[in-house]
Design an enzyme around this catalytic site. Sequence first.
Site, PDB file in Angstrom:
ATOM      1  N   TYR A 184     -45.021  38.565 -40.510  1.00  0.00           N
ATOM      2  CA  TYR A 184     -44.566  38.699 -39.129  1.00  0.00           C
ATOM      3  C   TYR A 184     -43.088  38.349 -38.963  1.00  0.00           C
ATOM      4  O   TYR A 184     -42.361  39.043 -38.253  1.00  0.00           O
ATOM      5  CB  TYR A 184     -45.433  37.838 -38.194  1.00  0.00           C
ATOM      6  CG  TYR A 184     -46.853  38.318 -38.128  1.00  0.00           C
ATOM      7  CD1 TYR A 184     -47.227  39.352 -37.275  1.00  0.00           C
ATOM      8  CD2 TYR A 184     -47.843  37.742 -38.920  1.00  0.00           C
ATOM      9  CE1 TYR A 184     -48.527  39.799 -37.221  1.00  0.00           C
ATOM     10  CE2 TYR A 184     -49.156  38.190 -38.876  1.00  0.00           C
ATOM     11  CZ  TYR A 184     -49.489  39.218 -38.023  1.00  0.00           C
ATOM     12  OH  TYR A 184     -50.793  39.672 -37.980  1.00  0.00           O
ATOM     13  N   CYS A 225     -50.467  48.645 -38.522  1.00  0.00           N
ATOM     14  CA  CYS A 225     -50.412  47.214 -38.203  1.00  0.00           C
ATOM     15  C   CYS A 225     -51.195  46.382 -39.221  1.00  0.00           C
ATOM     16  O   CYS A 225     -50.962  45.182 -39.335  1.00  0.00           O
ATOM     17  CB  CYS A 225     -50.896  46.968 -36.780  1.00  0.00           C
ATOM     18  SG  CYS A 225     -52.524  47.630 -36.412  1.00  0.00           S
ATOM     19  N   HIS A 226     -52.080  47.023 -39.978  1.00  0.00           N
ATOM     20  CA  HIS A 226     -52.846  46.297 -41.001  1.00  0.00           C
ATOM     21  C   HIS A 226     -51.962  45.831 -42.157  1.00  0.00           C
ATOM     22  O   HIS A 226     -52.379  44.985 -42.936  1.00  0.00           O
ATOM     23  CB  HIS A 226     -53.999  47.167 -41.525  1.00  0.00           C
ATOM     24  CG  HIS A 226     -53.563  48.457 -42.143  1.00  0.00           C
ATOM     25  ND1 HIS A 226     -53.282  49.579 -41.397  1.00  0.00           N
ATOM     26  CD2 HIS A 226     -53.342  48.792 -43.443  1.00  0.00           C
ATOM     27  CE1 HIS A 226     -52.920  50.562 -42.203  1.00  0.00           C
ATOM     28  NE2 HIS A 226     -52.943  50.103 -43.452  1.00  0.00           N
ATOM     29  N   GLU A 249     -55.339  51.351 -49.896  1.00  0.00           N
ATOM     30  CA  GLU A 249     -53.967  51.743 -50.205  1.00  0.00           C
ATOM     31  C   GLU A 249     -53.563  51.275 -51.601  1.00  0.00           C
ATOM     32  O   GLU A 249     -52.950  52.030 -52.359  1.00  0.00           O
ATOM     33  CB  GLU A 249     -53.010  51.202 -49.142  1.00  0.00           C
ATOM     34  CG  GLU A 249     -53.219  51.894 -47.808  1.00  0.00           C
ATOM     35  CD  GLU A 249     -52.265  51.429 -46.710  1.00  0.00           C
ATOM     36  OE1 GLU A 249     -51.301  50.705 -47.010  1.00  0.00           O
ATOM     37  OE2 GLU A 249     -52.499  51.808 -45.546  1.00  0.00           O
ATOM     38  N   ASN A 252     -51.093  47.366 -30.685  1.00  0.00           N
ATOM     39  CA  ASN A 252     -50.848  48.692 -31.236  1.00  0.00           C
ATOM     40  C   ASN A 252     -51.975  49.639 -30.807  1.00  0.00           C
ATOM     41  O   ASN A 252     -53.127  49.419 -31.135  1.00  0.00           O
ATOM     42  CB  ASN A 252     -50.786  48.598 -32.767  1.00  0.00           C
ATOM     43  CG  ASN A 252     -50.752  49.944 -33.450  1.00  0.00           C
ATOM     44  OD1 ASN A 252     -50.452  50.970 -32.851  1.00  0.00           O
ATOM     45  ND2 ASN A 252     -51.065  49.932 -34.733  1.00  0.00           N
TER      46      ASN A 252
END
Length: 169
Positions: free
Chosen positions: A103, A134-135, A161, A126
């Site tokens: 963050y 946002c993950h 991912e 979001n």
Amino acid sequence: MTEHSERTHTVVDSPVGPLTLVATGGVLSGVYLRDQRHRPPEHTFGAPDATSPALTAAATQLAEYFAGDRTAFTVPLALSGTPFQRAVWAALCDIPYGETVHYGELAARIGRPTAARAVGLANGRNPVSIIVPCHRVIGASGALTGYGGGLPRKTHLLNLERHTLTTRV
């Protein structure tokens, strides 16, 4: 209601549960997980429309993402939020596929290095989950903190991912 404010939606299946896709004025404006924190009320999603070009394109790109065949989204977005929120969401889109930032780092990227907490709040608001990634934001310690869709879903998305990147090498 004007054409530009008309909202439609459809629901598609995904490995993280059903996703409600919302279009406003024919442009994707929402991707919501079931039981997502800050999910708008169902009645605000507009009429069901499984044939909307915006929703069909989003559904196709999401299916490709979950199959490991897509690492970037190209569907146009209509994001509604404060200027600060929109800056955070734009910065989220710059986080490379398979990578994470904390963050504070995201706050620094938007020129607000002391606004890590505000970045977290904007991140949680979001409206286009997964597509606006946002993950990919984690705590400074590396811990998976905060995700409006729940930490198991965040873990699933990050693992997907990472797995996709390692199998493409």
